[in-house]
Scaffold this active site. Structure first.
Site, mmCIF file in Angstrom:
data_model
loop_
_atom_site.group_PDB
_atom_site.id
_atom_site.type_symbol
_atom_site.label_atom_id
_atom_site.label_comp_id
_atom_site.label_asym_id
_atom_site.label_seq_id
_atom_site.Cartn_x
_atom_site.Cartn_y
_atom_site.Cartn_z
ATOM 1 N N ASN A 9 2.412 -5.706 0.975
ATOM 2 C CA ASN A 9 2.236 -4.557 0.092
ATOM 3 C C ASN A 9 2.797 -3.323 0.791
ATOM 4 O OD1 ASN A 9 1.392 -2.574 -1.671
ATOM 5 N ND2 ASN A 9 -0.792 -2.798 -1.223
ATOM 6 N N GLU A 168 -10.395 -7.756 0.467
ATOM 7 C CA GLU A 168 -10.118 -6.582 1.280
ATOM 8 C C GLU A 168 -11.424 -5.931 1.720
ATOM 9 O OE1 GLU A 168 -6.539 -4.302 -0.761
ATOM 10 O OE2 GLU A 168 -8.369 -4.194 -1.927
ATOM 11 N N SER A 214 -6.102 -5.075 7.561
ATOM 12 C CA SER A 214 -5.480 -4.882 8.880
ATOM 13 C C SER A 214 -5.142 -6.201 9.568
ATOM 14 C CB SER A 214 -6.375 -4.022 9.784
ATOM 15 O OG SER A 214 -6.499 -2.725 9.267
#
Length: 251
Positions: A9, A168, A214
Site C-alpha cells: 500500500n 491492522e 509495520s
C-alpha cells in the site's frame, strides 16, 4: 490451499514518475518469487494507468487503495469501481484504518463498497483492527470480531472466494511498533473462527488473512511462520523494491 499474498500500500507517496520506476523494480524482482506467493501493489489513483502498463504480463497484481460507494454520478473527487476495472485493477483495499480514522468510513459504508467492488469483479482486501485504547482495554478481540461480522456477514460463502482480510493493529501502523508474532496470530485465528462460524470451516481455511502493522524484512519471517498469517499488507517497506521483495521471500 491458501494463497500467500504480499500487498504494498503506497498510500499518498511517490510522484507518478517515481511510482512507475518503483513498479518496474518490483516487476523485475518479482521474477524470483515462488509460484504460491502473489505480489500486489496499490499506488495512488493518479498512478494506476501508467503502473498498470508496467505490470502487464508480470506476476504482480494491481490494486486501488479505495473506491467510491456509488456506481457513478455527481460525486466530485470520487473514483468508481468500473473506472478501476477499466484500468486493469484486480483488487481494491477497503476500510483501511486511515480511512476509518480520518474520513469517517463506517462498517455500513464498507458493506456498500464491498458489494460494488465484488459485483464489478474486483477482489477486496478488507482491513480490520483495533486502536491502542481498545487494545489496552482488552477489547481487541471484540473490535475485530465486530468489524468482520458487520461487513462480511452480509455476503455469501461464494463471495468469500474474492475477499482477503488484513488485520491492522492500528497502534502499530507508522509507529515503528509491531505486534508480536503471538499477538498477531491470536487475532488472525480469531478472525478465521469468525469466518468459520458463518461460512463453514472450509471457507475459513481457504481465506487469506494478512498482517498489516509495520511488517518489514526484519520481522516478516517470524510473522509468516504463524499458521494463520498468510502474508502482509505492507506500508513503508513497500516503497523500496528490495525491502518489498525481501518480505515476499520470507515464507
Amino acid at each position: 490451499m491458501r494463497k500467500f499474498i504480499v500487498a504494498g500500500n503506497w498510500k499518498m507517496n511517490t510522484t507518478v514518475p517515481e511510482g512507475v520506476e518503483l513498479a518496474k523494480a518490483v516487476v523485475e524482482k518479482s521474477k524470483k518469487l515462488p509460484a504460491n506467493v502473489e505480489l500486489v501493489v496499490a499506488p495512488p489513483f493518479t498512478h494506476l494507468y501508467p503502473v498498470a502498463d508496467v505490470l502487464k504480463g508480470s506476476k504482480v497484481a494491481l490494486s486501488a487503495q479505495n473506491c467510491a460507494d456509488h456506481e457513478k454520478g455527481a460525486y466530485t473527487g470520487e473514483v468508481a469501481v468500473n473506472m478501476l476495472t477499466s484500468l486493469g485493477c484486480q483488487y481494491t483495499i477497503l476500510g483501511h484504518s486511515e480511512r476509518r480514522q480520518y474520513y469517517g468510513e463506517t462498517d455500513e459504508k464498507l458493506v456498500v463498497k464491498t458489494q460494488l467492488a465484488l459485483a464489478a469483479g474486483l477482489k477486496v482486501i478488507l482491513c480490520v483492527g483495533e486502536n491502542l485504547e481498545e487494545r489496552e482495554a482488552g477489547k481487541h478481540f471484540d473490535v475485530v470480531t465486530a468489524q468482520t461480522k458487520n461487513v462480511l456477514y452480509n455476503f455469501t460463502a461464494e463471495d468469500m472466494k474474492n475477499v482477503v482480510i488484513a488485520y491492522e493493529p492500528v497502534w502499530a501502523i507508522g509507529t515503528g511498533k509491531t505486534a508480536t508474532a503471538a499477538q498477531a496470530e491470536e487475532i488472525h485465528a480469531c478472525i478465521r473462527n469468525v469466518i468459520a462460524e458463518k461460512f463453514g470451516a472450509q471457507v475459513a481455511d481457504d481465506m487469506t488473512i494478512l498482517y498489516g502493522g509495520s511488517c518489514k524484512p526484519s520481522n516478516a519471517k517470524e510473522l509468516f511462520a504463524e499458521k494463520d498469517i498468510d502474508g502482509g499488507l505492507i506500508g513503508g517497506a513497500a516503497l523500496k523494491a528490495d525491502d518489498f521483495l525481501a518480505i515476499a521471500l520470507s515464507f
